[in-house]
Scaffold this motif. Structure first.
Motif, short mmCIF file in Angstrom:
data_model
loop_
_atom_site.label_atom_id
_atom_site.label_comp_id
_atom_site.label_asym_id
_atom_site.label_seq_id
_atom_site.Cartn_x
_atom_site.Cartn_y
_atom_site.Cartn_z
N ASP A 109 -87.06 -76.12 -76.62
CA ASP A 109 -88.17 -76.03 -77.55
C ASP A 109 -88.20 -77.32 -78.35
OD1 ASP A 109 -90.00 -73.99 -77.59
OD2 ASP A 109 -88.80 -72.65 -78.83
N PHE A 110 -89.40 -77.85 -78.58
CA PHE A 110 -89.54 -79.08 -79.36
C PHE A 110 -90.42 -78.83 -80.57
CE2 PHE A 110 -88.94 -80.93 -74.97
CZ PHE A 110 -87.62 -81.30 -75.19
N THR A 111 -89.89 -79.18 -81.72
CA THR A 111 -90.62 -78.99 -82.98
C THR A 111 -91.87 -79.85 -82.99
OG1 THR A 111 -88.48 -78.67 -84.09
CG2 THR A 111 -90.39 -79.10 -85.49
N GLY A 112 -92.99 -79.25 -83.38
CA GLY A 112 -94.25 -79.97 -83.44
C GLY A 112 -94.84 -80.29 -82.10
N CYS A 113 -94.35 -79.62 -81.04
CA CYS A 113 -94.84 -79.87 -79.69
C CYS A 113 -94.98 -78.56 -78.92
CB CYS A 113 -93.89 -80.81 -78.97
SG CYS A 113 -94.37 -81.24 -77.29
N THR A 114 -93.86 -77.83 -78.75
CA THR A 114 -93.92 -76.51 -78.12
C THR A 114 -93.84 -75.40 -79.16
OG1 THR A 114 -91.53 -76.37 -77.76
CG2 THR A 114 -92.85 -77.41 -76.04
N ARG A 115 -93.51 -75.75 -80.40
CA ARG A 115 -93.57 -74.79 -81.52
C ARG A 115 -94.06 -75.55 -82.74
NH1 ARG A 115 -88.40 -71.85 -82.43
NH2 ARG A 115 -89.30 -71.37 -84.46
N ASP A 116 -94.69 -74.84 -83.66
CA ASP A 116 -95.30 -75.48 -84.81
C ASP A 116 -94.28 -76.25 -85.63
OD1 ASP A 116 -97.87 -74.65 -84.22
OD2 ASP A 116 -97.76 -72.84 -85.46
N GLY A 117 -94.74 -77.41 -86.12
CA GLY A 117 -93.88 -78.29 -86.88
C GLY A 117 -94.23 -78.38 -88.34
N GLY A 118 -94.02 -79.56 -88.91
CA GLY A 118 -94.00 -79.73 -90.36
C GLY A 118 -95.21 -80.34 -91.01
N PHE A 119 -96.31 -80.57 -90.28
CA PHE A 119 -97.53 -81.03 -90.93
C PHE A 119 -98.19 -79.82 -91.59
CE2 PHE A 119 -98.72 -85.06 -88.21
CZ PHE A 119 -97.45 -85.57 -88.42
N ALA A 120 -97.49 -79.25 -92.55
CA ALA A 120 -97.90 -77.98 -93.14
C ALA A 120 -97.15 -77.77 -94.45
CB ALA A 120 -97.60 -76.83 -92.17
N THR A 121 -97.55 -76.72 -95.17
CA THR A 121 -96.84 -76.37 -96.40
C THR A 121 -95.62 -75.52 -96.13
OG1 THR A 121 -98.28 -74.44 -96.69
CG2 THR A 121 -98.94 -76.49 -97.80
N HIS A 122 -95.58 -74.84 -94.97
CA HIS A 122 -94.44 -74.02 -94.58
C HIS A 122 -94.19 -74.19 -93.08
CE1 HIS A 122 -95.78 -72.09 -98.30
NE2 HIS A 122 -94.55 -71.64 -98.43
N ALA A 123 -92.94 -74.00 -92.67
CA ALA A 123 -92.58 -74.08 -91.26
C ALA A 123 -91.45 -73.11 -90.97
CB ALA A 123 -92.16 -75.50 -90.90
N VAL A 124 -91.46 -72.57 -89.75
CA VAL A 124 -90.41 -71.67 -89.29
C VAL A 124 -89.60 -72.40 -88.22
CG1 VAL A 124 -89.96 -69.57 -87.97
CG2 VAL A 124 -91.59 -69.53 -89.86
N ALA A 125 -88.28 -72.24 -88.27
CA ALA A 125 -87.41 -72.91 -87.31
C ALA A 125 -86.21 -72.02 -86.98
CB ALA A 125 -86.92 -74.24 -87.87
N ARG A 126 -85.60 -72.28 -85.84
CA ARG A 126 -84.35 -71.59 -85.50
C ARG A 126 -83.25 -72.12 -86.40
NH1 ARG A 126 -83.55 -71.55 -79.03
NH2 ARG A 126 -81.52 -70.73 -79.72
N ALA A 127 -82.58 -71.23 -87.11
CA ALA A 127 -81.59 -71.64 -88.10
C ALA A 127 -80.50 -72.51 -87.50
CB ALA A 127 -80.98 -70.40 -88.75
N ALA A 128 -80.07 -72.19 -86.29
CA ALA A 128 -78.95 -72.90 -85.68
C ALA A 128 -79.28 -74.34 -85.33
CB ALA A 128 -78.50 -72.16 -84.42
N PHE A 129 -80.58 -74.68 -85.29
CA PHE A 129 -80.98 -76.04 -84.92
C PHE A 129 -81.45 -76.87 -86.11
CE2 PHE A 129 -80.69 -73.99 -80.91
CZ PHE A 129 -80.37 -74.99 -80.01
N CYS A 130 -81.29 -76.33 -87.31
CA CYS A 130 -81.60 -77.09 -88.51
C CYS A 130 -80.37 -77.88 -88.96
CB CYS A 130 -82.06 -76.17 -89.64
SG CYS A 130 -83.63 -75.34 -89.29
N LEU A 131 -80.61 -78.97 -89.66
CA LEU A 131 -79.53 -79.84 -90.12
C LEU A 131 -79.46 -79.80 -91.64
CD1 LEU A 131 -80.27 -82.91 -87.82
CD2 LEU A 131 -78.48 -81.20 -87.50
N PRO A 132 -78.28 -79.66 -92.22
CA PRO A 132 -78.17 -79.65 -93.68
C PRO A 132 -78.53 -81.01 -94.27
CG PRO A 132 -75.99 -79.71 -92.67
CD PRO A 132 -76.97 -79.50 -91.55
N LEU A 133 -79.32 -81.00 -95.31
CA LEU A 133 -79.70 -82.22 -96.03
C LEU A 133 -79.50 -81.99 -97.53
CD1 LEU A 133 -82.98 -83.57 -94.36
CD2 LEU A 133 -80.79 -84.74 -94.51
#
Length: 329
Positions: A109-133
């Motif tokens: 799965d690719f963010t902003g390509c096969t699933r909705d990305g971040g050109f938005a006020t909210h976004a949903v993502a798989r928790a395991a593929f997020c990076l701590p910042l």
């Protein structure tokens, strides 16, 4: 929520009003603080990514705060700041995933390509593929956003370059301006190649520590140990092969590039190597963010309101940016 949506290739993004998305099992929802604009987004808009699912919300350099958790999520926690990168998911069972090469997954799965990305006020993502910042050492979400792709893909490209001293960067945009700072931190010499006559980009490169900056049509004053290509121009491949020493490496860091013209075998001979980069692993992401913090990387950004996404894409397309464009909802 508000989102800028690509509904058809070659068309401008359209502002949509939608219900706030709800995270499913294993997913989180973030309130987007910033989202970088990447050259891959241009390839998406231009219909050059056949895997794209349309309509889709672009954007894969996403920084935000977790505001909802799906079932089974233990980390990150509500209120944590995270980044959502390009690799939005991998199957975990194909031969590549089993070998630790999830960047080559057969069903990604690719963010902003096969699933909705971040050109938005909210976004949903798989928790395991997020990076701590965390806010320390990334206090500014806007400044952190370009690290999520320009930085991460630059880091993986650099990992293929070896330990040589002389490193050429072809295309001095968002990725190269981050990577140049890392290379200087490592004590290496940066040779920056820009579009012919782009004296502003060349001056920018020298301001970040490049020992030489010039047109991509000329050879550097010394042979390169490695050349990293970020501009999507296939003609740069034979040019870079001519610039590297015997045994040197040329690494193509983009997801899409124009056709590579034919060239004499002698430019590849003497054990020169030509490689490409495909996506990145989560381990790559963690490693590069740590390196960026150690190098005290400072991103150069131009901020745009979310509704100005089309303007940001146009400025990127026509080289009107120094550094990176970032959307702020």
């Amino acid at each position: 929520m508000r989102a800028m949506v690509l509904k058809a290739p070659g068309r401008p993004l359209v502002l949509d009003e939608r219900p706030d998305p709800q995270p499913g099992p294993g997913e989180i929802r973030i309130r987007v603080e910033a989202c970088g604009v990447c050259r891959t987004d241009l390839h998406l808009v231009d219909g050059e990514l056949p895997q794209a699912r349309l309509p889709v919300v672009p954007g894969h350099e996403v920084v935000g705060v977790v505001d909802a958790l799906g079932d089974g999520v233990r980390s990150p926690a509500l209120g944590d700041r995270v980044g959502i990168p390009w690799l939005g998911g991998a199957c975990g069972v194909c031969e590549y995933c089993r070998r630790g090469e999830e960047n080559l997954c057969d069903a990604p799965d690719f963010t902003g390509c096969t699933r909705d990305g971040g050109f938005a006020t909210h976004a949903v993502a798989r928790a395991a593929f997020c990076l701590p910042l965390p806010r320390e050492p990334y206090p500014d979400a806007v400044a952190a956003a370009p690290l999520l792709c320009a930085g991460l893909i630059g880091g993986r490209t650099l990992s293929m370059a070896g330990d040589g001293r002389n490193i050429g960067l072809y295309g001095f945009g968002a990725a190269a301006h981050i990577l140049a700072q890392v290379l200087v931190h490592q004590g290496r010499w940066v040779f920056a190649f820009t579009s012919p006559g782009d004296v502003e980009a060349q001056a920018f490169a020298r301001s970040l520590g490049a020992v030489w900056a010039g047109d991509s049509t000329v050879l550097p004053p010394e042979p390169l140990d490695a050349a990293l290509i970020f501009a999507p121009v296939g003609a740069l491949v034979p040019q870079a092969l001519r610039a590297v020493r015997k045994g040197g490496k040329v690494v193509c860091g983009g997801i899409h590039m124009s056709d590579i013209p034919s060239f004499p075998y002698r430019w590849l001979w003497e054990e020169r190597q030509l490689r490409s980069v495909a996506n990145l692993t989560r381990a790559d992401g963690h490693a590069f963010l740590q390196l960026a913090a150690q190098a005290h990387v400072v991103t150069h950004v131009r901020r745009y309101r979310l509704e100005k996404a089309n303007q940001a894409l146009d400025d990127l397309r026509h080289g009107r940016l120094e550094g990176a464009a970032v959307l702020v909802p």
